[in-house]
Design a protein around this motif. Structure first.
Motif, PDB file in Angstrom:
ATOM      1  N   ASP A  33       0.392  -1.347   0.191  1.00  0.00           N
ATOM      2  CA  ASP A  33      -0.398   0.026  -0.034  1.00  0.00           C
ATOM      3  C   ASP A  33       0.743   1.487   0.888  1.00  0.00           C
ATOM      4  N   PRO A  34       1.000   2.363  -1.235  1.00  0.00           N
ATOM      5  CA  PRO A  34       2.160   2.776  -1.463  1.00  0.00           C
ATOM      6  C   PRO A  34       1.247   4.160  -0.428  1.00  0.00           C
ATOM      7  N   MET A  35       0.477   4.134   0.240  1.00  0.00           N
ATOM      8  CA  MET A  35      -0.359   5.720   1.169  1.00  0.00           C
ATOM      9  C   MET A  35       0.996   6.120   2.386  1.00  0.00           C
ATOM     10  N   GLY A  36       1.241   7.422   1.980  1.00  0.00           N
ATOM     11  CA  GLY A  36       2.186   7.612   3.300  1.00  0.00           C
ATOM     12  C   GLY A  36       3.629   7.230   2.425  1.00  0.00           C
ATOM     13  N   LEU A  37       4.086   7.405   1.982  1.00  0.00           N
ATOM     14  CA  LEU A  37       5.274   6.834   1.103  1.00  0.00           C
ATOM     15  C   LEU A  37       5.819   7.336   0.272  1.00  0.00           C
ATOM     16  N   ARG A  38       7.145   7.627   0.205  1.00  0.00           N
ATOM     17  CA  ARG A  38       8.011   7.919  -0.966  1.00  0.00           C
ATOM     18  C   ARG A  38       7.562   7.427  -1.784  1.00  0.00           C
ATOM     19  N   ASP A  39       8.166   7.920  -3.458  1.00  0.00           N
ATOM     20  CA  ASP A  39       7.853   6.990  -4.849  1.00  0.00           C
ATOM     21  C   ASP A  39       9.951   6.148  -3.991  1.00  0.00           C
ATOM     22  N   CYS A  40      10.674   6.557  -3.872  1.00  0.00           N
ATOM     23  CA  CYS A  40      11.649   6.372  -3.381  1.00  0.00           C
ATOM     24  C   CYS A  40      11.708   4.801  -2.274  1.00  0.00           C
ATOM     25  N   GLN A  41      11.177   5.336  -1.655  1.00  0.00           N
ATOM     26  CA  GLN A  41      10.456   4.570  -0.908  1.00  0.00           C
ATOM     27  C   GLN A  41       9.425   2.603  -0.855  1.00  0.00           C
ATOM     28  N   ILE A  42       8.824   3.382  -1.639  1.00  0.00           N
ATOM     29  CA  ILE A  42       8.240   2.338  -2.354  1.00  0.00           C
ATOM     30  C   ILE A  42       9.155   1.398  -3.484  1.00  0.00           C
ATOM     31  N   THR A  43      10.065   2.603  -4.323  1.00  0.00           N
ATOM     32  CA  THR A  43      11.342   1.833  -4.499  1.00  0.00           C
ATOM     33  C   THR A  43      11.507   1.211  -3.994  1.00  0.00           C
ATOM     34  N   ALA A  44      12.277   1.030  -3.295  1.00  0.00           N
ATOM     35  CA  ALA A  44      13.177   0.136  -2.169  1.00  0.00           C
ATOM     36  C   ALA A  44      12.293  -0.856  -1.521  1.00  0.00           C
ATOM     37  N   ILE A  45      11.192  -0.951  -1.289  1.00  0.00           N
ATOM     38  CA  ILE A  45      10.876  -1.753  -0.652  1.00  0.00           C
ATOM     39  C   ILE A  45      10.280  -2.699  -1.740  1.00  0.00           C
ATOM     40  N   LYS A  46       9.682  -2.492  -3.055  1.00  0.00           N
ATOM     41  CA  LYS A  46       9.215  -3.464  -3.731  1.00  0.00           C
ATOM     42  C   LYS A  46      10.387  -4.519  -4.244  1.00  0.00           C
ATOM     43  N   ASN A  47      11.236  -3.641  -4.446  1.00  0.00           N
ATOM     44  CA  ASN A  47      12.183  -4.008  -5.246  1.00  0.00           C
ATOM     45  C   ASN A  47      13.304  -4.858  -3.800  1.00  0.00           C
ATOM     46  N   LEU A  48      13.338  -4.630  -2.610  1.00  0.00           N
ATOM     47  CA  LEU A  48      14.047  -5.620  -2.253  1.00  0.00           C
ATOM     48  C   LEU A  48      12.817  -6.968  -1.576  1.00  0.00           C
ATOM     49  N   GLU A  49      11.389  -7.055  -2.038  1.00  0.00           N
ATOM     50  CA  GLU A  49      11.226  -8.306  -1.732  1.00  0.00           C
ATOM     51  C   GLU A  49      10.910  -8.867  -3.029  1.00  0.00           C
ATOM     52  N   ASN A  50      10.842  -8.088  -3.886  1.00  0.00           N
ATOM     53  CA  ASN A  50      11.258  -9.021  -5.406  1.00  0.00           C
ATOM     54  C   ASN A  50      12.738  -9.749  -5.228  1.00  0.00           C
ATOM     55  N   SER A  51      13.724  -9.103  -4.497  1.00  0.00           N
ATOM     56  CA  SER A  51      14.893  -9.406  -4.616  1.00  0.00           C
ATOM     57  C   SER A  51      14.763 -11.665  -3.662  1.00  0.00           C
ATOM     58  N   PHE A  52      13.523 -10.942  -3.131  1.00  0.00           N
ATOM     59  CA  PHE A  52      13.700 -12.142  -1.700  1.00  0.00           C
ATOM     60  C   PHE A  52      12.429 -13.168  -2.924  1.00  0.00           C
ATOM     61  N   ARG A  53      11.856 -12.662  -3.210  1.00  0.00           N
ATOM     62  CA  ARG A  53      11.349 -13.454  -4.105  1.00  0.00           C
ATOM     63  C   ARG A  53      11.871 -14.471  -4.897  1.00  0.00           C
ATOM     64  N   GLU A  54      12.632 -13.623  -5.725  1.00  0.00           N
ATOM     65  CA  GLU A  54      13.885 -14.909  -6.671  1.00  0.00           C
ATOM     66  C   GLU A  54      15.521 -15.352  -5.931  1.00  0.00           C
ATOM     67  N   ASP A  55      15.269 -15.793  -4.550  1.00  0.00           N
ATOM     68  CA  ASP A  55      16.147 -16.263  -3.858  1.00  0.00           C
ATOM     69  C   ASP A  55      16.932 -15.713  -3.965  1.00  0.00           C
ATOM     70  N   ARG A  56      17.261 -14.174  -4.097  1.00  0.00           N
ATOM     71  CA  ARG A  56      18.374 -13.655  -3.344  1.00  0.00           C
ATOM     72  C   ARG A  56      18.393 -12.830  -2.066  1.00  0.00           C
ATOM     73  N   PRO A  57      18.062 -13.605  -0.893  1.00  0.00           N
ATOM     74  CA  PRO A  57      18.457 -13.118   0.598  1.00  0.00           C
ATOM     75  C   PRO A  57      18.908 -11.798   0.561  1.00  0.00           C
ATOM     76  N   ARG A  58      20.416 -12.137   0.413  1.00  0.00           N
ATOM     77  CA  ARG A  58      21.269 -10.604   0.356  1.00  0.00           C
ATOM     78  C   ARG A  58      21.618  -9.864  -0.738  1.00  0.00           C
ATOM     79  N   SER A  59      21.065  -8.246  -0.450  1.00  0.00           N
ATOM     80  CA  SER A  59      20.468  -7.941  -0.955  1.00  0.00           C
ATOM     81  C   SER A  59      20.493  -6.024  -0.065  1.00  0.00           C
ATOM     82  N   LEU A  60      21.178  -4.955  -0.621  1.00  0.00           N
ATOM     83  CA  LEU A  60      21.281  -3.958  -0.319  1.00  0.00           C
ATOM     84  C   LEU A  60      20.785  -2.867  -0.968  1.00  0.00           C
ATOM     85  N   VAL A  61      19.927  -2.283   0.075  1.00  0.00           N
ATOM     86  CA  VAL A  61      18.982  -0.942  -0.431  1.00  0.00           C
ATOM     87  C   VAL A  61      20.087   0.117  -0.434  1.00  0.00           C
TER      88      VAL A  61
END
Length: 224
Positions: free
Chosen positions: A159-187
């Motif tokens: 839910d993007p409400m209350g989040l900045r664009d950069c925060q939304i991008t960071a959270i989505k990319n982080l979760e995509n990384s986890f789903r793609e079996d890449r648990p070591r990620s850097l934001v």
């Protein structure tokens, strides 16, 4: 009991594996002297299967849950080459046990280097772990209908409400990384962009929707 000084490399590795198993709370036993009352977790040496004896079969509350393929120390650099062998033992029929499905916890170990595969993951792959997991940890994993890696695919859209664009991008990319079996990620985020809030939001979603706990999953900073 002190090990014999004329041990061969495989016997030395077995002694080191035995010691690591005991440190993790396992009772190590021979198949000829099984005592189910000895503890929650029993590691049985040379357990017979329909494809030959497995080096170790792990039992939790008398339920077969895993195997360990033992190799000498000089196999450390090529330990991944025996993953197929250990997986075959995990899928084998065990003597005296009616195991209908492959065992979920698969290890390869020299006693110094240990690799682990959780067969319930959507795309199982081996990874190096510090030591063997505790029987209680396996009880926790098996009590859940899905592994953490599978539960990560169930996280609902952000839910993007209350989040900045950069925060939304960071959270989505982080979760995509986890789903793609890449648990070591850097934001990486700029100063003043709300890194702390982003991290808290991400952790909250992992805790609430995936029941993620650092000490409970083999891919997210395993400990025994």
């Amino acid at each position: 009991m002190m090990p014999a000084t004329n041990q061969n490399p495989e016997q030395i590795a077995r002694d080191q594996i035995d010691a690591r198993l005991r440190e993790a709370g396992w009772q190590v036993q021979n198949k000829s002297a099984l005592d189910w009352s000895a503890g929650l977790g029993i590691a049985v040496r040379e357990y017979p299967t329909d494809t030959g004896p497995a080096d170790y079969v792990l039992f939790v509350a008398q339920r077969a849950v895993g195997v360990i393929e033992a190799k000498p120390k000089d196999w450390g650099h090529k330990i991944t080459t025996v993953e197929e062998q250990s997986s075959d033992y995990a899928a084998a029929k065990l003597k005296w046990i009616n195991n209908k499905e492959p065992l979920p916890f698969v290890y390869e170990s020299t006693g110094v280097i240990t690799r682990f595969t959780y067969r319930r993951d959507p795309k199982p792959r081996s990874r190096e772990v510090f030591t063997f997991h505790q029987p209680e940890t396996m009880v926790d994993w098996l009590a859940k209908p899905k592994s953490l890696r599978a539960r990560l695919h169930d996280i609902p859209p952000l839910d993007p409400m209350g989040l900045r664009d950069c925060q939304i991008t960071a959270i989505k990319n982080l979760e995509n990384s986890f789903r793609e079996d890449r648990p070591r990620s850097l934001v990486q985020m700029a100063t003043g962009s709300g890194k702390t809030f982003t991290a808290i939001t991400s952790v909250y979603r992992l805790l609430k929707f995936a029941d993620a706990k650092r000490e409970m999953d083999p891919g997210f900073g395993t400990r025994g």
